[in-house]
Design a protein around this motif. Structure first.
Motif, PDB file in Angstrom:
ATOM      1  N   PRO A  41      33.984  39.851  41.767  1.00 14.31           N
ATOM      2  CA  PRO A  41      35.250  39.960  40.462  1.00 14.31           C
ATOM      3  C   PRO A  41      33.775  41.013  39.280  1.00 14.31           C
ATOM      4  O   PRO A  41      32.762  41.393  39.155  1.00 14.31           O
ATOM      5  CB  PRO A  41      34.731  38.968  39.754  1.00 14.31           C
ATOM      6  CG  PRO A  41      34.757  37.340  41.118  1.00 14.31           C
ATOM      7  CD  PRO A  41      33.888  38.389  41.777  1.00 14.31           C
ATOM      8  N   ASP A  42      34.080  42.151  38.756  1.00 13.07           N
ATOM      9  CA  ASP A  42      34.276  42.971  37.889  1.00 13.07           C
ATOM     10  C   ASP A  42      33.025  44.041  38.701  1.00 13.07           C
ATOM     11  O   ASP A  42      32.107  44.118  38.460  1.00 13.07           O
ATOM     12  CB  ASP A  42      33.950  42.166  36.713  1.00 13.07           C
ATOM     13  CG  ASP A  42      34.478  41.575  36.050  1.00 13.07           C
ATOM     14  OD1 ASP A  42      35.564  42.283  35.998  1.00 13.07           O
ATOM     15  OD2 ASP A  42      34.539  40.262  35.379  1.00 13.07           O
ATOM     16  N   GLY A  43      33.217  44.205  39.757  1.00  9.88           N
ATOM     17  CA  GLY A  43      32.000  44.485  40.550  1.00  9.88           C
ATOM     18  C   GLY A  43      30.717  44.057  41.008  1.00  9.88           C
ATOM     19  O   GLY A  43      29.565  44.712  40.061  1.00  9.88           O
ATOM     20  N   ARG A  44      30.941  43.136  40.440  1.00  6.74           N
ATOM     21  CA  ARG A  44      29.625  41.614  40.499  1.00  6.74           C
ATOM     22  C   ARG A  44      29.307  42.606  41.919  1.00  6.74           C
ATOM     23  O   ARG A  44      29.917  42.048  42.476  1.00  6.74           O
ATOM     24  CB  ARG A  44      29.378  40.948  40.341  1.00  6.74           C
ATOM     25  CG  ARG A  44      28.538  39.792  40.377  1.00  6.74           C
ATOM     26  CD  ARG A  44      28.354  38.553  39.206  1.00  6.74           C
ATOM     27  NE  ARG A  44      27.214  37.608  39.655  1.00  6.74           N
ATOM     28  CZ  ARG A  44      26.867  36.757  39.260  1.00  6.74           C
ATOM     29  NH1 ARG A  44      27.719  36.000  39.047  1.00  6.74           N
ATOM     30  NH2 ARG A  44      25.886  35.579  39.643  1.00  6.74           N
ATOM     31  N   ASP A 116      37.986  49.664  43.956  1.00  2.00           N
ATOM     32  CA  ASP A 116      38.405  48.066  43.990  1.00  2.00           C
ATOM     33  C   ASP A 116      39.723  47.948  44.357  1.00  2.00           C
ATOM     34  O   ASP A 116      40.440  46.706  44.753  1.00  2.00           O
ATOM     35  CB  ASP A 116      37.976  47.598  42.279  1.00  2.00           C
ATOM     36  CG  ASP A 116      38.648  48.553  41.488  1.00  2.00           C
ATOM     37  OD1 ASP A 116      39.282  49.003  41.421  1.00  2.00           O
ATOM     38  OD2 ASP A 116      38.914  47.240  40.230  1.00  2.00           O
ATOM     39  N   GLY A 164      42.953  39.363  41.217  1.00  2.00           N
ATOM     40  CA  GLY A 164      42.525  40.158  40.821  1.00  2.00           C
ATOM     41  C   GLY A 164      41.178  41.030  42.484  1.00  2.00           C
ATOM     42  O   GLY A 164      40.892  39.838  43.066  1.00  2.00           O
ATOM     43  N   GLY A 166      37.788  41.439  43.449  1.00  2.00           N
ATOM     44  CA  GLY A 166      37.194  40.300  44.054  1.00  2.00           C
ATOM     45  C   GLY A 166      36.904  39.068  44.152  1.00  2.00           C
ATOM     46  O   GLY A 166      36.723  38.632  44.956  1.00  2.00           O
ATOM     47  N   TRP A 167      37.565  38.461  43.348  1.00  2.00           N
ATOM     48  CA  TRP A 167      39.117  37.680  43.428  1.00  2.00           C
ATOM     49  C   TRP A 167      39.881  37.600  45.268  1.00  2.00           C
ATOM     50  O   TRP A 167      40.115  36.122  45.177  1.00  2.00           O
ATOM     51  CB  TRP A 167      39.257  36.852  42.300  1.00  2.00           C
ATOM     52  CG  TRP A 167      38.704  36.205  40.880  1.00  2.00           C
ATOM     53  CD1 TRP A 167      38.195  36.798  39.875  1.00  2.00           C
ATOM     54  CD2 TRP A 167      37.211  35.354  40.557  1.00  2.00           C
ATOM     55  NE1 TRP A 167      37.364  36.719  39.000  1.00  2.00           N
ATOM     56  CE2 TRP A 167      36.671  35.596  39.310  1.00  2.00           C
ATOM     57  CE3 TRP A 167      36.592  34.216  41.932  1.00  2.00           C
ATOM     58  CZ2 TRP A 167      35.450  34.788  38.912  1.00  2.00           C
ATOM     59  CZ3 TRP A 167      35.957  33.810  41.658  1.00  2.00           C
ATOM     60  CH2 TRP A 167      35.373  33.756  39.848  1.00  2.00           C
TER      61      TRP A 167
END
Length: 197
Positions: A41-44, A116, A164, A166-167
């Motif tokens: 998530p969030d590019g992590r 993404d 969304g 990642g998740w």
């Protein structure tokens, strides 16, 4: 005598449900798990894998699962003839045609999306198609287990999209992949206890 012949025929075509569900469950568990670890998530980035590796592993595992399903189906039902054989053949062709057409469409449009969202859309469309085809298969053969699996995959897919980028991969990994592994185990036990599908 009729009941004995029926029981004998069922034993000949019986396939442990784990052979149907586990290859796909493990493919999704490992493949989507790697995508989550690399593209969180969030590019992590949880594990710094080469960008191409998670998708390549997922595709390879899905192809392997497809081969296992094809071989399993051919061994179990290849000697059958009649209406059931035609339904099975048409259903198999429906999978191939549906996934081929969706692949062409996604290749055409995915360049217009950020990376993404490309991953999210590809996964959502392919998993959604899988859920729909399981629902259709359950309806064709009046197979409650297959229908319920299709419904589960569809609900999980929507949850992943709403969560969304990642998740979504984590949800597909655990709820869809892990769920399919549990589903195969439960279905196998039901059959061994003589419960109907």
């Amino acid at each position: 005598m009729i009941e004995e012949q029926r029981a004998s025929a069922l034993r000949q075509i019986y396939v442990d449900d784990r052979w149907w569900f586990w290859p796909w469950g493990f493919a999704w568990l490992v493949g989507f798990g790697l995508i989550f670890l690399r593209f969180g998530p969030d590019g992590r980035v949880f594990v710094n894998l080469p960008e191409w590796l998670p998708t390549a592993v997922l595709v390879a595992l899905v192809v392997a699962a497809g081969v296992i399903s094809g071989v399993t189906g051919a061994r179990a039902y290849g000697h059958l003839a009649g209406e059931s054989a035609k339904r099975g053949a048409y259903y198999g062709w429906a999978w191939m045609v549906a996934f081929t057409s969706m692949t062409v469409i996604l290749i055409r449009i995915s360049d217009q999306l950020p990376a993404d969202l490309q991953r999210l859309v590809w996964a959502a469309v392919m998993v959604g198609l899988t859920g729909a085809l399981h629902l259709a298969g359950g309806a064709i053969w009046l197979n409650r287990q297959l229908f319920l699996l299709g419904a589960w995959i569809s609900v999980v897919n929507v949850a992943g999209v709403l969560a969304g980028p990642g998740w979504q991969s984590l949800i597909m990994c655990l709820a869809a992949g892990g769920g399919m592994i549990v589903f195969g185990l439960v279905a196998s036990r039901w059959h061994r206890r003589g419960r109907p599908a």
